[in-house]
Scaffold this active site. Structure first.
Site, PDB file in Angstrom:
ATOM      1  N   ARG A  59      -2.451   0.723   5.862  1.00 32.60           N
ATOM      2  CA  ARG A  59      -1.147  -0.098   6.039  1.00 32.60           C
ATOM      3  C   ARG A  59      -1.514  -0.998   7.185  1.00 32.60           C
ATOM      4  O   ARG A  59      -1.369  -2.234   7.164  1.00 32.60           O
ATOM      5  CB  ARG A  59       0.002   0.553   6.586  1.00 32.60           C
ATOM      6  CG  ARG A  59       1.179   0.005   7.382  1.00 32.60           C
ATOM      7  CD  ARG A  59       2.193   1.074   7.625  1.00 32.60           C
ATOM      8  NE  ARG A  59       3.066   0.772   8.520  1.00 32.60           N
ATOM      9  CZ  ARG A  59       3.991  -0.052   8.244  1.00 32.60           C
ATOM     10  NH1 ARG A  59       4.514  -0.671   7.142  1.00 32.60           N
ATOM     11  NH2 ARG A  59       5.029  -0.344   9.371  1.00 32.60           N
ATOM     12  N   ARG A 111       4.947   1.982   4.251  1.00 37.59           N
ATOM     13  CA  ARG A 111       4.560   3.258   4.973  1.00 37.59           C
ATOM     14  C   ARG A 111       4.668   4.459   3.589  1.00 37.59           C
ATOM     15  O   ARG A 111       5.020   4.007   2.764  1.00 37.59           O
ATOM     16  CB  ARG A 111       5.892   3.495   5.521  1.00 37.59           C
ATOM     17  CG  ARG A 111       6.206   2.770   6.688  1.00 37.59           C
ATOM     18  CD  ARG A 111       7.195   3.155   7.593  1.00 37.59           C
ATOM     19  NE  ARG A 111       7.595   2.335   8.881  1.00 37.59           N
ATOM     20  CZ  ARG A 111       8.517   1.347   8.942  1.00 37.59           C
ATOM     21  NH1 ARG A 111       9.108   0.918   7.707  1.00 37.59           N
ATOM     22  NH2 ARG A 111       8.504   0.775  10.091  1.00 37.59           N
ATOM     23  N   HIS A 136       9.119  -3.287  10.896  1.00 41.44           N
ATOM     24  CA  HIS A 136       8.852  -3.011  12.528  1.00 41.44           C
ATOM     25  C   HIS A 136      10.212  -3.553  13.077  1.00 41.44           C
ATOM     26  O   HIS A 136      10.827  -4.546  12.995  1.00 41.44           O
ATOM     27  CB  HIS A 136       7.700  -3.797  13.212  1.00 41.44           C
ATOM     28  CG  HIS A 136       6.412  -3.255  13.043  1.00 41.44           C
ATOM     29  ND1 HIS A 136       5.224  -4.060  13.096  1.00 41.44           N
ATOM     30  CD2 HIS A 136       6.120  -2.127  12.287  1.00 41.44           C
ATOM     31  CE1 HIS A 136       4.260  -3.306  12.596  1.00 41.44           C
ATOM     32  NE2 HIS A 136       4.567  -2.030  12.200  1.00 41.44           N
ATOM     33  N   LYS A 139      13.060   2.683   7.854  1.00 41.34           N
ATOM     34  CA  LYS A 139      13.473   3.453   8.725  1.00 41.34           C
ATOM     35  C   LYS A 139      15.138   3.140   9.065  1.00 41.34           C
ATOM     36  O   LYS A 139      15.379   1.908   9.210  1.00 41.34           O
ATOM     37  CB  LYS A 139      12.758   3.457  10.026  1.00 41.34           C
ATOM     38  CG  LYS A 139      11.496   4.257   9.876  1.00 41.34           C
ATOM     39  CD  LYS A 139      10.571   3.964  11.100  1.00 41.34           C
ATOM     40  CE  LYS A 139       9.284   4.782  11.135  1.00 41.34           C
ATOM     41  NZ  LYS A 139       8.641   4.749  12.313  1.00 41.34           N
ATOM     42  N   HIS A 175      -1.996   5.396   6.731  1.00 40.33           N
ATOM     43  CA  HIS A 175      -1.487   4.460   7.855  1.00 40.33           C
ATOM     44  C   HIS A 175      -2.405   3.503   8.380  1.00 40.33           C
ATOM     45  O   HIS A 175      -2.325   2.222   8.427  1.00 40.33           O
ATOM     46  CB  HIS A 175      -1.121   5.324   8.867  1.00 40.33           C
ATOM     47  CG  HIS A 175      -0.165   4.655   9.868  1.00 40.33           C
ATOM     48  ND1 HIS A 175       1.255   4.380   9.322  1.00 40.33           N
ATOM     49  CD2 HIS A 175      -0.289   4.100  11.331  1.00 40.33           C
ATOM     50  CE1 HIS A 175       1.928   3.498  10.444  1.00 40.33           C
ATOM     51  NE2 HIS A 175       0.815   3.806  11.633  1.00 40.33           N
ATOM     52  N   TYR A 230      -1.595  -6.393  15.817  1.00 41.98           N
ATOM     53  CA  TYR A 230      -2.656  -7.168  14.829  1.00 41.98           C
ATOM     54  C   TYR A 230      -3.189  -8.543  15.335  1.00 41.98           C
ATOM     55  O   TYR A 230      -4.179  -9.172  14.676  1.00 41.98           O
ATOM     56  CB  TYR A 230      -1.943  -7.158  13.434  1.00 41.98           C
ATOM     57  CG  TYR A 230      -1.530  -5.890  12.803  1.00 41.98           C
ATOM     58  CD1 TYR A 230      -2.308  -4.947  12.500  1.00 41.98           C
ATOM     59  CD2 TYR A 230      -0.115  -5.812  13.295  1.00 41.98           C
ATOM     60  CE1 TYR A 230      -1.977  -3.728  12.243  1.00 41.98           C
ATOM     61  CE2 TYR A 230       0.376  -4.497  12.707  1.00 41.98           C
ATOM     62  CZ  TYR A 230      -0.752  -3.456  12.238  1.00 41.98           C
ATOM     63  OH  TYR A 230       0.069  -2.368  11.967  1.00 41.98           O
TER      64      TYR A 230
END
Length: 367
Positions: free
Chosen positions: A307, A204, A330, A228, A304, A339
């Site tokens: 990514r 990210r 994730h 995160k 992004h 994906y």
């Protein structure tokens, strides 16, 4: 130890908290161990919009920081629906954005009703109007999202061509513009390393910005990142990205006049006669990606989207969704499943160029 960008987010967070009611600060303090400072700042920006709406609707007269708990307890569902209506038709927010803001409010109200308690061991509020409000239905399924994404990411030969464009071809494009050419010559190795690093790892923007030199394992081709939720993890990146990174590191200290105490991996040149080199900001990296993407002829590219480009190639070559989920950081495997729905025959071309070390067994990596 907090990075420069984390410290900046913290200062902004403390500044906006001064404008908000006391119980919001208490809630933010409660969430600090679980969410990043950037996420908490976004929550507070959403709360500010909500409380300003309360004042604009004349539900309260005075500064928003003085809005009492009792008012929140007496809000009607119809009034909250009116707020969501204003987000969509007055502020032009998309349904997915409205859902994010509603989620932030639901989290705050849940805290006030079910977690926080006063000196009498009573909850701050007994009635939670946000529990009655439903999220917008998002009709986009994974395949639809994937199809929309497909035209905005790098596929097939574009992947390596874009990296090569940043490393060499952009210079040919701007050679007749002395200012652009000189600026490119100064930052060519750095910019190539940044683009290559994102394309070779799927990190990210915030994770790239916060990288320090000491975070790189030059033997295992891995980087220590804070994901995160302030979760530390070691993420692998490609051999090509490592080669480009090493080229940049050869000139980093001398060209950018980096002081020894500056451990930031990606830096900007000093500004002014007394200026010091500094960590590149998120916006600086966004702008450099935008610059090269536009010149490359694919202006839809962003950090992004790079990514996403990595994730598409990784899935095509390795075809292991759990590993891809871990690589991308994730929290939900549903996000990673996007994906698996991107279909393009050119993806097979990317396989021979894919160079990502096979991850070690899960037990050997630092979660």
């Amino acid at each position: 130890m907090a990075t420069e960008s984390q410290q900046l987010y913290y200062k902004k967070l403390q500044s906006i908290l001064k404008e908000l009611p006391w119980y919001v600060k208490e809630y933010i303090d409660h969430k600090q161990r679980k969410l990043s400072t950037a996420s908490l700042l976004n929550y507070c920006l959403d709360y500010k919009i909500f409380f300003n709406w309360i004042v604009s609707e004349q539900l309260f007269s005075g500064p928003i920081k003085d809005i009492p708990l009792s008012l929140l307890e007496t809000l009607k569902a119809q009034q909250v629906e009116g707020f969501l209506y204003s987000l969509k038709y007055e502020l032009n927010n998309k349904d997915i954005t409205i859902n994010r803001k509603l989620s932030a409010l639901k989290s705050l109200f849940n805290y006030l009703q079910n977690i926080a308690e006063n000196s009498d061991l009573e909850p701050y509020i007994h009635r939670n109007v946000m529990a009655k409000i439903e999220f917008n239905e998002l009709n986009l399924n994974l395949e639809t999202i994937a199809n929309k994404m497909e035209g905005k990411i790098l596929l097939g030969d574009e992947y390596e061509n874009f990296r090569k464009f940043v490393a060499q071809d952009y210079g040919e494009l701007v050679k007749d513009n002395k200012k652009l050419w000189n600026f490119y010559q100064v930052n060519r190795e750095r910019d190539t390393a940044i683009i290559s690093f994102i394309l070779g790892s799927g990190l990210r923007l915030s994770e790239v910005v916060n990288l320090n030199i000491d975070d790189i394992d030059y033997v295992k081709n891995s980087a220590r990142v804070i994901r995160k939720g302030n979760k530390e993890q070691y993420v692998y990146f490609s051999k090509i990205a490592m080669d480009d990174l090493e080229e940049y590191l050869k000139i980093r200290e001398s060209r950018y006049e980096v002081e020894k105490q500056n451990k930031a991996l990606f830096v900007a040149a000093a500004v002014g006669p007394k200026g010091k080199s500094r960590r590149l900001t998120p916006r600086s990296i966004e702008k450099l990606v935008e610059k090269y993407a536009k010149a490359f002829g694919k202006p839809s590219l962003s950090v992004h989207k790079l990514r996403h480009s990595f994730a598409t190639r990784y899935h095509t070559e390795i075809n292991d969704v759990p590993k891809l989920r871990r690589q991308l950081g994730h929290s939900s495997i549903q996000t990673t499943m996007i994906y698996t729905h991107i279909r393009n025959q050119d993806l097979k071309i990317a396989v021979d160029q894919m160079d990502i070390p096979e991850p070690e067994p899960e037990g050997k990596t630092d979660e």
